[in-house]
Design a protein around this motif. Structure first.
Motif, mmCIF file in Angstrom:
data_model
loop_
_atom_site.group_PDB
_atom_site.id
_atom_site.type_symbol
_atom_site.label_atom_id
_atom_site.label_comp_id
_atom_site.label_asym_id
_atom_site.label_seq_id
_atom_site.Cartn_x
_atom_site.Cartn_y
_atom_site.Cartn_z
ATOM 1 N N ASP A 150 62.049 26.372 -20.566
ATOM 2 C CA ASP A 150 60.717 26.147 -20.018
ATOM 3 C C ASP A 150 59.682 26.124 -21.140
ATOM 4 O O ASP A 150 59.816 26.799 -22.165
ATOM 5 C CB ASP A 150 60.357 27.250 -19.024
ATOM 6 C CG ASP A 150 61.057 27.073 -17.683
ATOM 7 O OD1 ASP A 150 61.856 26.126 -17.554
ATOM 8 O OD2 ASP A 150 60.807 27.885 -16.773
ATOM 9 N N GLN A 163 59.034 23.853 -15.807
ATOM 10 C CA GLN A 163 59.011 25.205 -15.253
ATOM 11 C C GLN A 163 60.097 25.322 -14.191
ATOM 12 O O GLN A 163 60.087 24.589 -13.199
ATOM 13 C CB GLN A 163 57.646 25.511 -14.631
ATOM 14 C CG GLN A 163 56.519 25.688 -15.640
ATOM 15 C CD GLN A 163 55.193 25.964 -14.959
ATOM 16 O OE1 GLN A 163 54.760 25.221 -14.104
ATOM 17 N NE2 GLN A 163 54.550 27.055 -15.350
ATOM 18 N N LYS A 218 48.204 26.024 -20.563
ATOM 19 C CA LYS A 218 48.325 27.478 -20.547
ATOM 20 C C LYS A 218 48.048 28.031 -19.150
ATOM 21 O O LYS A 218 48.698 28.992 -18.703
ATOM 22 C CB LYS A 218 47.341 28.090 -21.554
ATOM 23 C CG LYS A 218 47.428 29.606 -21.668
ATOM 24 C CD LYS A 218 48.765 30.046 -22.232
ATOM 25 C CE LYS A 218 48.808 31.556 -22.416
ATOM 26 N NZ LYS A 218 50.138 32.013 -22.902
ATOM 27 N N SER A 219 47.111 27.416 -18.425
ATOM 28 C CA SER A 219 46.753 27.904 -17.093
ATOM 29 C C SER A 219 47.888 27.735 -16.092
ATOM 30 O O SER A 219 47.876 28.354 -15.021
ATOM 31 C CB SER A 219 45.507 27.169 -16.579
ATOM 32 O OG SER A 219 45.810 25.828 -16.236
ATOM 33 N N ARG A 220 48.869 26.883 -16.451
ATOM 34 C CA ARG A 220 50.046 26.699 -15.585
ATOM 35 C C ARG A 220 51.168 27.667 -15.963
ATOM 36 O O ARG A 220 52.329 27.434 -15.640
ATOM 37 C CB ARG A 220 50.534 25.255 -15.683
ATOM 38 C CG ARG A 220 49.564 24.254 -15.076
ATOM 39 C CD ARG A 220 50.041 22.829 -15.288
ATOM 40 N NE ARG A 220 49.131 21.886 -14.671
ATOM 41 C CZ ARG A 220 49.438 21.078 -13.670
ATOM 42 N NH1 ARG A 220 50.657 21.113 -13.141
ATOM 43 N NH2 ARG A 220 48.562 20.223 -13.193
ATOM 44 N N SER A 221 50.814 28.713 -16.660
ATOM 45 C CA SER A 221 51.739 29.788 -17.042
ATOM 46 C C SER A 221 52.815 29.315 -18.013
ATOM 47 O O SER A 221 53.934 29.851 -18.021
ATOM 48 C CB SER A 221 52.389 30.414 -15.790
ATOM 49 O OG SER A 221 51.405 30.940 -14.935
ATOM 50 N N CYS A 222 52.504 28.316 -18.840
ATOM 51 C CA CYS A 222 53.443 27.878 -19.881
ATOM 52 C C CYS A 222 53.355 28.844 -21.060
ATOM 53 O O CYS A 222 52.302 28.984 -21.688
ATOM 54 C CB CYS A 222 53.105 26.459 -20.341
ATOM 55 S SG CYS A 222 53.302 25.219 -19.051
ATOM 56 N N GLN A 223 54.457 29.532 -21.340
ATOM 57 C CA GLN A 223 54.463 30.532 -22.403
ATOM 58 C C GLN A 223 54.636 29.915 -23.780
ATOM 59 O O GLN A 223 54.148 30.453 -24.759
ATOM 60 C CB GLN A 223 55.574 31.560 -22.135
ATOM 61 C CG GLN A 223 55.405 32.323 -20.835
ATOM 62 C CD GLN A 223 54.060 33.021 -20.746
ATOM 63 O OE1 GLN A 223 53.668 33.758 -21.655
ATOM 64 N NE2 GLN A 223 53.337 32.786 -19.652
#
Length: 306
Positions: free
Chosen positions: A124, A140, A248-253
């Protein structure tokens, strides 16, 4: 059981391909994942049509087999896993599904998908690609998503094309004394033909790549501290930061910044945004290999041979 060629080389099993609008790159792997050879040829965007795509693929494949020291290898023994530029419409997917080809198995996704899989080793994460155009792409929990990439007229923020368009507009304002001219705006006007009429005629037929060709001039004058060049690059950096924050707001680490504009624009990004970025772990060819291994393709064509 390990299969060998008649030269004693372990037999190829997978052909990974990165089919772009300018070049087609391929890498040949054996069943154990070892790299046997690579090849490169001309454009392979699906919008050029199936025959043109196959011509570039076959040329690059021939080079890869030659580099591997393999002659007359039956391509029906090979699976082809490709990231293909332009594979974004139903019509393009239909073209690929109906395409006659010599391979045992053809699977494909967009070139952005394979670049993403390469950058994060199949895991991911997300990428922002900024070159002539721009787009964000992410993975994701086995599902892909994208943002942007709809062309410079309404999208592609932070791209070379959008930078070039801003440069042309600002240069024309300088030439007509609407805003102050600088050495940079004069240099841009010279590239556009030296007059407002010449710039108008140039813009009538200019492609996104033509506008993006003004980007190196902008960076050159920014190094000379030209205020207009610095301002335009600051605006492009703001656009890029907005895209990175959206990913980043889509929870991509893990987020990687790729493309021809990524390295030169990096000093213009804030330290906070640069801290969000991770270096890519691999390239699009490794991503195509991962796509096949992880069964993440979008289009499948099982031996529709001529």
């Amino acid at each position: 059981m390990v299969t060998m060629t008649d030269t004693g080389t372990q037999a190829p099993a997978l052909l990974a391909a990165d089919c772009g609008g300018t070049t087609c790159r391929v890498a040949l792997f054996d069943a154990g994942g070892a790299l046997l050879g690579t090849g490169i040829s001309g454009p392979a965007n699906i919008t050029l049509g199936g025959p043109a795509l196959m011509q570039s693929l076959m040329s690059a494949t021939g080079t890869a087999l030659k580099q591997a020291g393999i002659k007359d290898y039956p391509l029906e023994n090979l699976a082809l896993s490709a990231g293909i530029a332009g594979l974004v419409t139903d019509a393009a997917r239909t073209t690929l599904r109906d395409l006659s080809h010599p391979f045992r198995h053809l699977v494909a996704h967009t070139d952005a998908a394979t670049a993403l899989l390469g950058a994060h080793d199949g895991g991911d994460g997300a990428i922002l690609i900024t070159g002539t155009g721009s787009c964000g792409f992410g993975l994701q929990e086995g599902a892909f998503f994208s943002i942007g990439g709809w062309g410079p007229k309404i999208s592609d923020q932070g791209s070379g094309a959008r930078l070039g368009m801003s440069a042309a507009r600002r240069a024309l304002k300088g030439a007509e004394d609407i805003m102050p001219a600088t050495p940079y705006t004069r240099a841009v006007m010279a590239e556009l033909g030296g007059s407002a009429e010449a710039a108008y005629l140039w813009a009538e037929t200019a492609t996104p790549a033509d506008f993006a060709a003004l980007a190196p001039l902008t960076f050159d004058f920014a190094r000379r501290r030209d205020v207009v060049a610095l301002t335009l690059l600051g605006q492009i950096a703001d656009d890029i930061e907005q895209m990175i924050e959206a990913l980043k707001s889509r929870s991509c680490q893990r987020i990687s910044h790729l493309g021809g504009l990524a390295a030169p624009i990096a000093p213009f990004l804030s330290a906070e945004v640069r801290a969000l970025l991770s270096p890519p772990m691999g390239d699009a060819l490794q991503g195509a290999k991962r796509m096949y291994e992880n069964r993440l393709w979008d289009v499948e064509n099982i031996r529709n041979a001529p």
